[in-house]
Design an enzyme around this catalytic site. Structure first.
Site, PDB file in Angstrom:
ATOM      1  N   ASN A  64       0.807  -1.215   0.000  1.00  0.00           N
ATOM      2  CA  ASN A  64       0.000   0.000   0.000  1.00  0.00           C
ATOM      3  C   ASN A  64       0.843   1.269   0.000  1.00  0.00           C
ATOM      4  O   ASN A  64       0.423   2.290  -0.537  1.00  0.00           O
ATOM      5  CB  ASN A  64      -0.947  -0.001   1.192  1.00  0.00           C
ATOM      6  CG  ASN A  64      -2.146  -0.876   0.929  1.00  0.00           C
ATOM      7  OD1 ASN A  64      -3.095  -0.455   0.306  1.00  0.00           O
ATOM      8  ND2 ASN A  64      -2.078  -2.130   1.361  1.00  0.00           N
ATOM      9  N   GLU A  65       2.010   1.217   0.607  1.00  0.00           N
ATOM     10  CA  GLU A  65       2.862   2.410   0.674  1.00  0.00           C
ATOM     11  C   GLU A  65       3.550   2.709  -0.656  1.00  0.00           C
ATOM     12  O   GLU A  65       3.558   3.845  -1.103  1.00  0.00           O
ATOM     13  CB  GLU A  65       3.918   2.247   1.772  1.00  0.00           C
ATOM     14  CG  GLU A  65       3.385   2.320   3.179  1.00  0.00           C
ATOM     15  CD  GLU A  65       2.964   3.718   3.599  1.00  0.00           C
ATOM     16  OE1 GLU A  65       3.252   4.706   2.892  1.00  0.00           O
ATOM     17  OE2 GLU A  65       2.344   3.828   4.666  1.00  0.00           O
ATOM     18  N   SER A  66       4.141   1.696  -1.281  1.00  0.00           N
ATOM     19  CA  SER A  66       4.986   1.953  -2.454  1.00  0.00           C
ATOM     20  C   SER A  66       4.723   1.037  -3.639  1.00  0.00           C
ATOM     21  O   SER A  66       5.358   1.202  -4.673  1.00  0.00           O
ATOM     22  CB  SER A  66       6.452   1.800  -2.063  1.00  0.00           C
ATOM     23  OG  SER A  66       6.740   0.434  -1.793  1.00  0.00           O
TER      24      SER A  66
END
Length: 188
Positions: A64-66
């Site tokens: 989800n972050e990167s």
């Protein structure tokens, strides 16, 4: 825009089901693992074991972050696979005794994952292993989450969040929890 995304997700799920039926159930696992991959598995397992964090939580956050891009940079300047903020990187580098630390090191997968998992460990200790609160803290910062837990408008018991005042954090938490559950089902 949210309606469009929900419609796209339902359509994507429908297409996946059709593909699974077409290729046969024995290949369904391959399809799911293609959609929900685990990159940097060795590093994730190494630091998840060291800091006693569920590796599937690390993967869900990283996805989800990167989207597993080690060179990702957010609008707010967070960097790398686990989108480490500059201030968090500096703090962690001091606590972890990372020699000759520089902000560019946040683009190195090993350093980034180590700091991200260490920070999850910090959140776990701070919030009593409450995964929903840990995820909110990872996104909004532990200071914000502490304030929310102390506010009866957001937390009735001071330990769980009944309401998250930041929409970004609320949606982030929902997506990470969804992916965390999916990773558990696919890989466990």
């Amino acid at each position: 825009m949210l309606i469009f995304r929900k419609g796209c997700l339902k359509f994507l799920i429908f297409i996946i089901i059709l593909i699974v039926i077409a290729i046969g159930l024995q290949n369904a696992e391959w399809v799911l693992k293609t959609i929900y991959p685990i990159h940097y598995r060795d590093l994730i397992e190494k630091y998840a074991e060291e800091y006693e964090i569920d590796p599937y939580l690390v993967v869900a956050i990283m996805k989800n972050e990167s989207k597993f891009d080690p060179n990702a940079v957010s609008k707010k300047g967070a960097k790398g696979l686990m989108q480490i903020a500059s201030v968090t990187g500096e703090w962690a580098s001091e606590r972890l005794n990372i020699p000759n630390y520089s902000e560019d090191m946040l683009f190195e997968p090993e350093i980034n994952i180590r700091i991200g998992v260490w920070y999850l460990h910090v959140l776990e200790n701070e919030f009593g292993n409450n995964i929903e609160v840990m995820i909110a803290g990872y996104n909004a910062g532990n200071g914000n989450v502490k304030k929310w837990l102390d506010n009866p408008e957001y937390s009735k018991d001071g330990k769980t969040l009944d309401k998250i005042p930041f929409n970004e954090t609320k949606h982030y938490q929902r997506k990470v929890l969804r992916d965390y559950r999916i990773y558990h089902k696919i890989y466990k």
